[in-house]
Design a protein around this motif. Sequence first.
Motif, PDB file in Angstrom:
ATOM      1  N   ILE A   1      -9.949 -11.579  -6.824  1.00 51.98           N
ATOM      2  CA  ILE A   1      -8.661 -11.023  -7.218  1.00 51.98           C
ATOM      3  C   ILE A   1      -8.666  -9.506  -7.350  1.00 51.98           C
ATOM      4  CG2 ILE A   1      -9.077 -11.365  -9.699  1.00 51.98           C
ATOM      5  CD1 ILE A   1      -5.723 -11.694  -7.770  1.00 51.98           C
ATOM      6  N   HIS A   2      -9.751  -8.927  -7.865  1.00 53.77           N
ATOM      7  CA  HIS A   2      -9.770  -7.483  -8.107  1.00 53.77           C
ATOM      8  C   HIS A   2      -9.868  -6.665  -6.822  1.00 53.77           C
ATOM      9  CE1 HIS A   2     -11.382  -9.354 -11.869  1.00 53.77           C
ATOM     10  NE2 HIS A   2     -10.404  -8.627 -12.365  1.00 53.77           N
ATOM     11  N   SER A   3     -10.059  -7.329  -5.706  1.00 49.98           N
ATOM     12  CA  SER A   3     -10.152  -6.644  -4.410  1.00 49.98           C
ATOM     13  C   SER A   3      -8.811  -6.500  -3.715  1.00 49.98           C
ATOM     14  CB  SER A   3     -11.100  -7.422  -3.478  1.00 49.98           C
ATOM     15  OG  SER A   3     -10.487  -8.646  -3.066  1.00 49.98           O
ATOM     16  N   GLN A   4      -7.768  -7.155  -4.209  1.00 48.71           N
ATOM     17  CA  GLN A   4      -6.537  -7.311  -3.438  1.00 48.71           C
ATOM     18  C   GLN A   4      -5.875  -5.977  -3.071  1.00 48.71           C
ATOM     19  OE1 GLN A   4      -5.152 -10.584  -2.488  1.00 48.71           O
ATOM     20  NE2 GLN A   4      -7.262 -11.105  -3.021  1.00 48.71           N
ATOM     21  N   SER A   5      -5.754  -5.050  -4.020  1.00 48.70           N
ATOM     22  CA  SER A   5      -5.101  -3.777  -3.707  1.00 48.70           C
ATOM     23  C   SER A   5      -5.937  -2.958  -2.740  1.00 48.70           C
ATOM     24  CB  SER A   5      -4.825  -2.980  -4.988  1.00 48.70           C
ATOM     25  OG  SER A   5      -6.030  -2.712  -5.691  1.00 48.70           O
ATOM     26  N   ALA A   6      -7.264  -3.015  -2.858  1.00 45.26           N
ATOM     27  CA  ALA A   6      -8.125  -2.262  -1.944  1.00 45.26           C
ATOM     28  C   ALA A   6      -8.034  -2.816  -0.518  1.00 45.26           C
ATOM     29  CB  ALA A   6      -9.573  -2.290  -2.444  1.00 45.26           C
ATOM     30  N   ILE A   7      -7.990  -4.135  -0.381  1.00 49.71           N
ATOM     31  CA  ILE A   7      -7.854  -4.732   0.955  1.00 49.71           C
ATOM     32  C   ILE A   7      -6.507  -4.371   1.568  1.00 49.71           C
ATOM     33  CG2 ILE A   7      -7.700  -6.897   2.233  1.00 49.71           C
ATOM     34  CD1 ILE A   7      -9.721  -8.067   0.238  1.00 49.71           C
ATOM     35  N   GLU A   8      -5.443  -4.497   0.784  1.00 46.21           N
ATOM     36  CA  GLU A   8      -4.133  -4.107   1.295  1.00 46.21           C
ATOM     37  C   GLU A   8      -4.151  -2.640   1.708  1.00 46.21           C
ATOM     38  OE1 GLU A   8       0.069  -5.430  -0.183  1.00 46.21           O
ATOM     39  OE2 GLU A   8      -0.376  -3.524  -1.179  1.00 46.21           O
ATOM     40  N   GLY A   9      -4.811  -1.800   0.913  1.00 50.23           N
ATOM     41  CA  GLY A   9      -4.876  -0.378   1.203  1.00 50.23           C
ATOM     42  C   GLY A   9      -5.614  -0.054   2.492  1.00 50.23           C
ATOM     43  N   ILE A  10      -6.770  -0.682   2.722  1.00 48.20           N
ATOM     44  CA  ILE A  10      -7.537  -0.375   3.935  1.00 48.20           C
ATOM     45  C   ILE A  10      -6.795  -0.864   5.170  1.00 48.20           C
ATOM     46  CG2 ILE A  10      -8.983  -2.454   4.023  1.00 48.20           C
ATOM     47  CD1 ILE A  10     -10.151   1.146   4.691  1.00 48.20           C
ATOM     48  N   LEU A  11      -6.104  -2.005   5.069  1.00 49.44           N
ATOM     49  CA  LEU A  11      -5.337  -2.501   6.219  1.00 49.44           C
ATOM     50  C   LEU A  11      -4.133  -1.616   6.506  1.00 49.44           C
ATOM     51  CD1 LEU A  11      -5.519  -6.356   5.569  1.00 49.44           C
ATOM     52  CD2 LEU A  11      -6.698  -5.059   7.356  1.00 49.44           C
ATOM     53  N   GLU A  12      -3.477  -1.147   5.467  1.00 45.14           N
ATOM     54  CA  GLU A  12      -2.361  -0.217   5.659  1.00 45.14           C
ATOM     55  C   GLU A  12      -2.848   1.089   6.280  1.00 45.14           C
ATOM     56  OE1 GLU A  12       0.593  -1.620   1.980  1.00 45.14           O
ATOM     57  OE2 GLU A  12      -0.734   0.128   1.743  1.00 45.14           O
ATOM     58  N   LEU A  13      -3.957   1.604   5.788  1.00 51.44           N
ATOM     59  CA  LEU A  13      -4.495   2.866   6.296  1.00 51.44           C
ATOM     60  C   LEU A  13      -4.882   2.736   7.768  1.00 51.44           C
ATOM     61  CD1 LEU A  13      -5.151   5.719   5.234  1.00 51.44           C
ATOM     62  CD2 LEU A  13      -7.479   4.918   4.770  1.00 51.44           C
ATOM     63  N   LYS A  14      -5.484   1.622   8.116  1.00 48.67           N
ATOM     64  CA  LYS A  14      -5.864   1.414   9.510  1.00 48.67           C
ATOM     65  C   LYS A  14      -4.636   1.335  10.412  1.00 48.67           C
ATOM     66  CE  LYS A  14      -8.607  -1.498  12.584  1.00 48.67           C
ATOM     67  NZ  LYS A  14      -9.242  -2.803  12.812  1.00 48.67           N
ATOM     68  N   GLN A  15      -3.607   0.639   9.955  1.00 51.50           N
ATOM     69  CA  GLN A  15      -2.389   0.516  10.748  1.00 51.50           C
ATOM     70  C   GLN A  15      -1.672   1.869  10.875  1.00 51.50           C
ATOM     71  OE1 GLN A  15       0.698  -2.041   9.113  1.00 51.50           O
ATOM     72  NE2 GLN A  15       1.336  -2.645  11.159  1.00 51.50           N
ATOM     73  N   GLU A  16      -1.639   2.616   9.794  1.00 55.62           N
ATOM     74  CA  GLU A  16      -0.940   3.902   9.801  1.00 55.62           C
ATOM     75  C   GLU A  16      -1.651   4.950  10.652  1.00 55.62           C
ATOM     76  OE1 GLU A  16      -0.874   4.786   5.678  1.00 55.62           O
ATOM     77  OE2 GLU A  16       0.580   3.215   5.182  1.00 55.62           O
ATOM     78  N   CYS A  17      -2.981   4.950  10.651  1.00 59.55           N
ATOM     79  CA  CYS A  17      -3.740   6.034  11.288  1.00 59.55           C
ATOM     80  C   CYS A  17      -4.426   5.622  12.586  1.00 59.55           C
ATOM     81  CB  CYS A  17      -4.779   6.584  10.307  1.00 59.55           C
ATOM     82  SG  CYS A  17      -4.037   7.237   8.798  1.00 59.55           S
ATOM     83  N   GLY A  18      -4.495   4.335  12.863  1.00 65.91           N
ATOM     84  CA  GLY A  18      -4.965   3.870  14.145  1.00 65.91           C
ATOM     85  C   GLY A  18      -6.440   4.043  14.435  1.00 65.91           C
ATOM     86  N   PHE A  19      -7.287   4.082  13.416  1.00 69.36           N
ATOM     87  CA  PHE A  19      -8.724   4.183  13.663  1.00 69.36           C
ATOM     88  C   PHE A  19      -9.326   2.803  13.907  1.00 69.36           C
ATOM     89  CE2 PHE A  19      -8.415   3.583   9.076  1.00 69.36           C
ATOM     90  CZ  PHE A  19      -9.436   2.687   8.797  1.00 69.36           C
ATOM     91  N   THR A  20     -10.523   2.791  14.443  1.00 71.73           N
ATOM     92  CA  THR A  20     -11.259   1.544  14.643  1.00 71.73           C
ATOM     93  C   THR A  20     -12.473   1.516  13.726  1.00 71.73           C
ATOM     94  OG1 THR A  20     -12.696   2.415  16.386  1.00 71.73           O
ATOM     95  CG2 THR A  20     -10.556   1.502  17.063  1.00 71.73           C
ATOM     96  N   ALA A  21     -12.994   0.335  13.492  1.00 75.91           N
ATOM     97  CA  ALA A  21     -14.179   0.210  12.628  1.00 75.91           C
ATOM     98  C   ALA A  21     -15.367   0.958  13.204  1.00 75.91           C
ATOM     99  CB  ALA A  21     -14.516  -1.266  12.442  1.00 75.91           C
ATOM    100  N   ALA A  22     -15.448   1.041  14.540  1.00 72.78           N
ATOM    101  CA  ALA A  22     -16.573   1.727  15.172  1.00 72.78           C
ATOM    102  C   ALA A  22     -16.588   3.224  14.866  1.00 72.78           C
ATOM    103  CB  ALA A  22     -16.516   1.505  16.681  1.00 72.78           C
TER     104      ALA A  22
END
Length: 457
Positions: free
Chosen positions: A266-287
């Motif tokens: 449960i305590h991870s939920q905001s961080a997961i939402e945040g990293i997914l939003e950041l990836k979508q907004e900025c278009g970076f890849t994990a690599a």
Amino acid sequence: MTLAEHLATFVVRSSYDNLSEIACQQLKIRVLDALGCAIGALDGEPIRLIRAQIEDSGDTGRCTTIGGWQTAPDRAAFYNSALVRYLDFNDSYLAKGETCHPSDNFGAVLAAAEYANRSGREFLTSLAVAYQVQCRLSDVAPVRAKGFDHTTQGAYAVTAGVSRALGLDLAKTANALAISGTAFNALRVTRTGALSHWKGLAYPNTAFGCTHATFLAMRGITGPLEVFEGNKGFMDTIAGRFEIDWTQEDLGRVTSTILKRYNAEIHSQSAIEGILELKQECGFTAAEVTQVEIEIFDVAYHIIGGGEEGNKTIVRTKEEADHSLPYMIAVAMLDDRVMPEQYKPERIQRQDVQGLLKKILVRPSEAYSQRFPNEMPCRITVSLSDDRVLVKEKRDYEGFHTRPMRWETVVQKFERLSGPYTDASLRLKIIDAVADMDSIQISYILRLLAKVQVPAT
């Protein structure tokens, strides 16, 4: 009167009329959420082992398991509770010093309501009682810092809900609370260090034991009524002194519980939402990622970030993965989601996620800690190989009480999780039955759940 008798008075006097319209609707949302989690867990390894154990015992009973076979009430409580809990996708309640999962009480209350042939209204009332007891004890009597598990308060919650569903009188309810509160005080080692199947089975075991204890009290077995305040009782040995005026309690605490958007602790939920939003907004890849820094509130750091409950960069099993913030953030960046398939052994062991999780640093923030549990704040800083530095700050997520999850969203979650084990017609009937729960018998829902397809072993 003893404190157990005061609590028993609250349990016995609670009625459906005490439920506000909002609380009733939120209970239905959590029932559907719990059922989705339960059906989606049917092929889990420990679930298959539990089925084999119950089948080997050869008993029959009056209570239905999800999937259709009949067993004794305490075993139905154990099995159905294990289903709700296994995916670690069910609801939560955040208190300053404690986190619990109130829908862990669902399986036991369901078994008792079926045994007593209760209406949906009586089931909802009994479940609301369990929610209220567990959440309020988490507020005023946290035990995590003392080395005990949140299932310790859960013993009182399960017993309260089961007693209400069985229609026990004040004396028998008080004795049930006394027996359960004395017998089930579990250790926090369940959730520290190298995690095992027991992480997901500790509360189902409490549900099993407390359902059994409540049935004993129903037959007339007595317990130590000074379980709370007595010499070497709960206050003396574990929680310290606390006060709850049960005459002032309602059935509304369910509205303060929260749902999970992602299949993650449960305590991870905001961080997961945040990293997914950041990836979508900025278009970076994990690599492209060279480092991720996460500043987060202290409870998250200690439980899933590498604090007092152990190293979270060593991830070998599902139980370790869903309690590792580095793993969950890494797999979110790689797969763009965190769902049950992200915990398959072959996914956990793959080198892409094992390498990436070691680039994730988690630090506690005093400022964020002060804002918890009213918020779930964090700051994510992603450094990329092209020298870009991306930052995202979060205060909550969809499913938190500041952004509640809608019925329609929970229906989608239920459909996704239950899809492999049901057809569209059955899913629709279950959804409609939960929506109309206050106008049907609980036996009707059990007949539907009996039609869920259990995977072959």
